[in-house]
Design a protein around this motif. Structure first.
Motif, PDB file in Angstrom:
ATOM      1  N   VAL A 156       0.831  -1.205   0.000  1.00 25.09           N
ATOM      2  CA  VAL A 156       0.000   0.000   0.000  1.00 25.09           C
ATOM      3  C   VAL A 156       0.867   1.258   0.000  1.00 25.09           C
ATOM      4  O   VAL A 156       0.510   2.271  -0.617  1.00 25.09           O
ATOM      5  CB  VAL A 156      -0.970  -0.021   1.195  1.00 25.09           C
ATOM      6  CG1 VAL A 156      -1.834   1.238   1.207  1.00 25.09           C
ATOM      7  CG2 VAL A 156      -1.859  -1.261   1.148  1.00 25.09           C
ATOM      8  N   ALA A 157       2.026   1.213   0.669  1.00 22.39           N
ATOM      9  CA  ALA A 157       2.936   2.366   0.641  1.00 22.39           C
ATOM     10  C   ALA A 157       3.394   2.647  -0.778  1.00 22.39           C
ATOM     11  O   ALA A 157       3.495   3.820  -1.196  1.00 22.39           O
ATOM     12  CB  ALA A 157       4.135   2.107   1.552  1.00 22.39           C
ATOM     13  N   ASN A 158       3.665   1.603  -1.549  1.00 22.57           N
ATOM     14  CA  ASN A 158       4.076   1.806  -2.947  1.00 22.57           C
ATOM     15  C   ASN A 158       2.921   2.324  -3.795  1.00 22.57           C
ATOM     16  O   ASN A 158       3.129   3.081  -4.751  1.00 22.57           O
ATOM     17  CB  ASN A 158       4.638   0.500  -3.515  1.00 22.57           C
ATOM     18  CG  ASN A 158       6.013   0.178  -2.960  1.00 22.57           C
ATOM     19  OD1 ASN A 158       6.822   1.071  -2.741  1.00 22.57           O
ATOM     20  ND2 ASN A 158       6.282  -1.104  -2.717  1.00 22.57           N
TER      21      ASN A 158
ATOM     22  N   ARG B 193      10.132  -0.486   6.480  1.00 20.72           N
ATOM     23  CA  ARG B 193       9.444  -0.632   7.758  1.00 20.72           C
ATOM     24  C   ARG B 193       8.284   0.360   7.841  1.00 20.72           C
ATOM     25  O   ARG B 193       8.401   1.497   7.406  1.00 20.72           O
ATOM     26  CB  ARG B 193      10.397  -0.402   8.932  1.00 20.72           C
ATOM     27  CG  ARG B 193       9.853  -0.893  10.264  1.00 20.72           C
ATOM     28  CD  ARG B 193      10.933  -0.882  11.339  1.00 20.72           C
ATOM     29  NE  ARG B 193      10.993   0.385  12.062  1.00 20.72           N
ATOM     30  CZ  ARG B 193      11.939   0.706  12.942  1.00 20.72           C
ATOM     31  NH1 ARG B 193      12.935  -0.142  13.169  1.00 20.72           N
ATOM     32  NH2 ARG B 193      11.912   1.857  13.569  1.00 20.72           N
ATOM     33  N   ILE B 194       7.176  -0.126   8.391  1.00 20.96           N
ATOM     34  CA  ILE B 194       6.023   0.723   8.688  1.00 20.96           C
ATOM     35  C   ILE B 194       5.933   0.871  10.206  1.00 20.96           C
ATOM     36  O   ILE B 194       6.017  -0.121  10.939  1.00 20.96           O
ATOM     37  CB  ILE B 194       4.709   0.120   8.145  1.00 20.96           C
ATOM     38  CG1 ILE B 194       4.848  -0.236   6.655  1.00 20.96           C
ATOM     39  CG2 ILE B 194       3.548   1.064   8.387  1.00 20.96           C
ATOM     40  CD1 ILE B 194       5.142   0.943   5.755  1.00 20.96           C
TER      41      ILE B 194
ATOM     42  N   LEU C 150       5.028  11.250   4.763  1.00 20.53           N
ATOM     43  CA  LEU C 150       5.063  10.076   5.645  1.00 20.53           C
ATOM     44  C   LEU C 150       6.440   9.442   5.705  1.00 20.53           C
ATOM     45  O   LEU C 150       6.727   8.670   6.626  1.00 20.53           O
ATOM     46  CB  LEU C 150       4.026   9.049   5.192  1.00 20.53           C
ATOM     47  CG  LEU C 150       2.563   9.504   5.226  1.00 20.53           C
ATOM     48  CD1 LEU C 150       1.638   8.342   4.910  1.00 20.53           C
ATOM     49  CD2 LEU C 150       2.191  10.134   6.561  1.00 20.53           C
ATOM     50  N   THR C 151       7.300   9.749   4.757  1.00 16.06           N
ATOM     51  CA  THR C 151       8.670   9.223   4.776  1.00 16.06           C
ATOM     52  C   THR C 151       9.672  10.228   5.314  1.00 16.06           C
ATOM     53  O   THR C 151      10.868   9.931   5.364  1.00 16.06           O
ATOM     54  CB  THR C 151       9.104   8.785   3.366  1.00 16.06           C
ATOM     55  OG1 THR C 151       8.987   9.891   2.462  1.00 16.06           O
ATOM     56  CG2 THR C 151       8.274   7.620   2.868  1.00 16.06           C
TER      57      THR C 151
ATOM     58  N   LEU D 272      12.351   4.224   4.679  1.00 15.67           N
ATOM     59  CA  LEU D 272      12.974   3.818   3.420  1.00 15.67           C
ATOM     60  C   LEU D 272      14.437   3.485   3.652  1.00 15.67           C
ATOM     61  O   LEU D 272      15.069   4.030   4.559  1.00 15.67           O
ATOM     62  CB  LEU D 272      12.876   4.950   2.386  1.00 15.67           C
ATOM     63  CG  LEU D 272      11.491   5.527   2.101  1.00 15.67           C
ATOM     64  CD1 LEU D 272      11.600   6.665   1.093  1.00 15.67           C
ATOM     65  CD2 LEU D 272      10.549   4.444   1.583  1.00 15.67           C
ATOM     66  N   ASP D 273      14.984   2.597   2.811  1.00 19.19           N
ATOM     67  CA  ASP D 273      16.420   2.348   2.864  1.00 19.19           C
ATOM     68  C   ASP D 273      17.145   3.334   1.952  1.00 19.19           C
ATOM     69  O   ASP D 273      16.545   4.255   1.393  1.00 19.19           O
ATOM     70  CB  ASP D 273      16.758   0.894   2.522  1.00 19.19           C
ATOM     71  CG  ASP D 273      16.486   0.535   1.060  1.00 19.19           C
ATOM     72  OD1 ASP D 273      16.181   1.450   0.257  1.00 19.19           O
ATOM     73  OD2 ASP D 273      16.599  -0.659   0.720  1.00 19.19           O
TER      74      ASP D 273
END
Length: 440
Positions: free
Chosen positions: A290-292, A341-342, A305-306, A333-334
């Motif tokens: 869902v993040a994507n 991670r959420i 959100l990031t 994010l990496d």
């Protein structure tokens, strides 16, 4: 408004230019094999494994003093470069490396970063390097090959080490399911369980005894459980003066556990001892998937959100008294921009919010958009756990919730839960892979 959000938001050695080309001087089409023994790693795995590993053949080696590296040409037509300083840093002799611990002994302060090779020789499958102080380093071809600096080789190795190729899913997910006792007793099943857990994010174990203590067995199978303020294990029941909203019979919105910890547990284990007679269905969503989606349909919300650090808090008394505070991005994010991670639990999201006032509305709008996407029918999975089910899932990825249920005397819903960290789970997975398959 968005403008304010964005605002928030080896020295070369020049005197040695020779190139030394070293040939094996033999036909290398038929490769010898080495046999590597693997001993049992736990008491109920009685057999050791003998894994036959082909020795990779080196066609030739070239030493480039100007670039301070050697180039290894492999029989398959590929080639790999290894800097002199890296070779010296990773010398495998007993003076520089403790093989029993697989740990480097050479201190970094003793490393000459401008070192060059005095002599490089190739014998069968081994490269030998003599350094200016006459120290000898020897490197096996297999050892070198899996440490190639080529981009494709590095990507392959990282995937092997961390299983980064995860499978996103929506409402059509068929939850991978295995037998609880087989996970405990069979190494191959345990390996596939952990591999599926890493790649899909959730695995259901069936037919566990409907009594307390089963999640502790899973923890022991991996290594050990994560201790938290709720204890090593905890009982999810409708409780008076509950220390957690999960200990009620009401609806639980989608969330990850323990966002109030700066390093939340990586894996959750939930064992259904007694399901509710009415209600209590579990709901799950792939937070990465869902993040994507959010990244595509609402990049401004994704950026917020990031980037914005959110305050989380958790205070109370359970196995211990606690007063927790953390600051988390909802979506981590990496370095490559991949979601890793959420961090979201609306119950413990603090009213203290350390951001400029003009960002409050845009942030909450972005968070609401993310949650609305999660609750779309095409993204959510709902099911009712049965007695003996153990749900194992990635707490950094899977958001879970629960529908309200009727709590009746004498037939109360009862789950037992526990946490494991990903470090321990990935360690067990690698140990199992090594024991079962060797150096693939």
């Amino acid at each position: 408004m968005w403008r304010s959000i964005k605002k928030y938001l080896l020295n070369n050695r020049m005197n040695r230019n020779g190139i030394n080309t070293l040939l094996t001087g033999r036909n290398t089409l038929c490769h010898p094999k080495q046999v590597v023994p693997f001993q049992d790693y736990r008491k109920h795995t009685p057999a050791a494994f003998n894994i036959s590993v082909p020795i990779l053949a080196i066609q030739k080696v070239e030493a480039f003093d100007k670039q301070r590296c050697i180039t290894v040409h492999w029989d398959d037509g590929s080639h790999s470069q290894y800097p002199y300083v890296w070779l010296r840093d990773n010398c495998q002799c007993t003076q520089c490396f403790l093989s029993s611990a697989k740990a480097r002994k050479l201190p970094i302060e003793d490393l000459d970063v401008n070192i060059y090779a005095e002599k490089v020789t190739l014998t069968d499958s081994k490269i030998s390097v003599v350094w200016p102080d006459q120290h000898l380093s020897e490197f096996d071809s297999n050892w070198l090959k899996i440490r190639s600096f080529a981009q494709s080789a590095r990507k392959e190795k990282q995937e092997q080490l961390f299983l980064t190729d995860q499978q996103n899913w929506g409402s059509q997910l068929q939850i991978p399911t295995v037998n609880f006792e087989e996970v405990l007793d069979n190494d191959e099943v345990a390996y596939q369980w952990l591999r599926n857990l890493r790649q899909t994010g959730i695995v259901r174990l069936k037919h566990a005894p409907a009594e307390k203590g089963q999640v502790a067995k899973l923890g022991k199978r991996i290594g050990f459980l994560r201790l938290t303020f709720y204890g090593l294990t905890w009982q999810v029941e409708d409780k008076i003066d509950a220390s957690n909203v999960a200990y009620t019979s009401g609806k639980l919105s989608l969330h990850t556990d323990y966002s109030a910890l700066q390093y939340p547990p990586g894996i959750q284990l939930l064992h259904c001892i007694k399901p509710a007679d009415v209600g209590g269905e579990t709901v799950i969503v792939d937070g990465f998937h869902v993040a994507n989606q959010l990244r595509q349909v609402n990049p401004e919300a994704f950026q917020l959100l990031t980037s914005v650090l959110v305050d989380f808090t958790d205070t109370g008394v359970d196995s211990y008294d606690f007063s927790l505070q953390s600051k988390q991005r909802i979506i981590d994010l990496d370095h490559n921009g991949k979601v890793v991670r959420i961090n979201f639990n609306n119950a413990t999201r603090d009213s203290v919010f350390d951001i400029p006032v003009e960002l409050v509305h845009p942030f909450l709008s972005a968070l609401k958009d993310y949650m609305d996407l999660m609750y779309k029918p095409e993204n959510i999975v709902s099911f009712k756990m049965e007695a003996g089910d153990v749900l194992t899932f990635d707490n950094w990825r899977i958001l879970h919730g629960r529908r309200a249920y009727i709590s009746a005397a004498g037939s109360a819903r009862h789950l037992e839960g526990a946490y494991v960290d990903w470090d321990e789970a990935m360690s067990r997975l690698r140990c199992l892979e090594q024991a079962l398959y060797g150096n693939k």
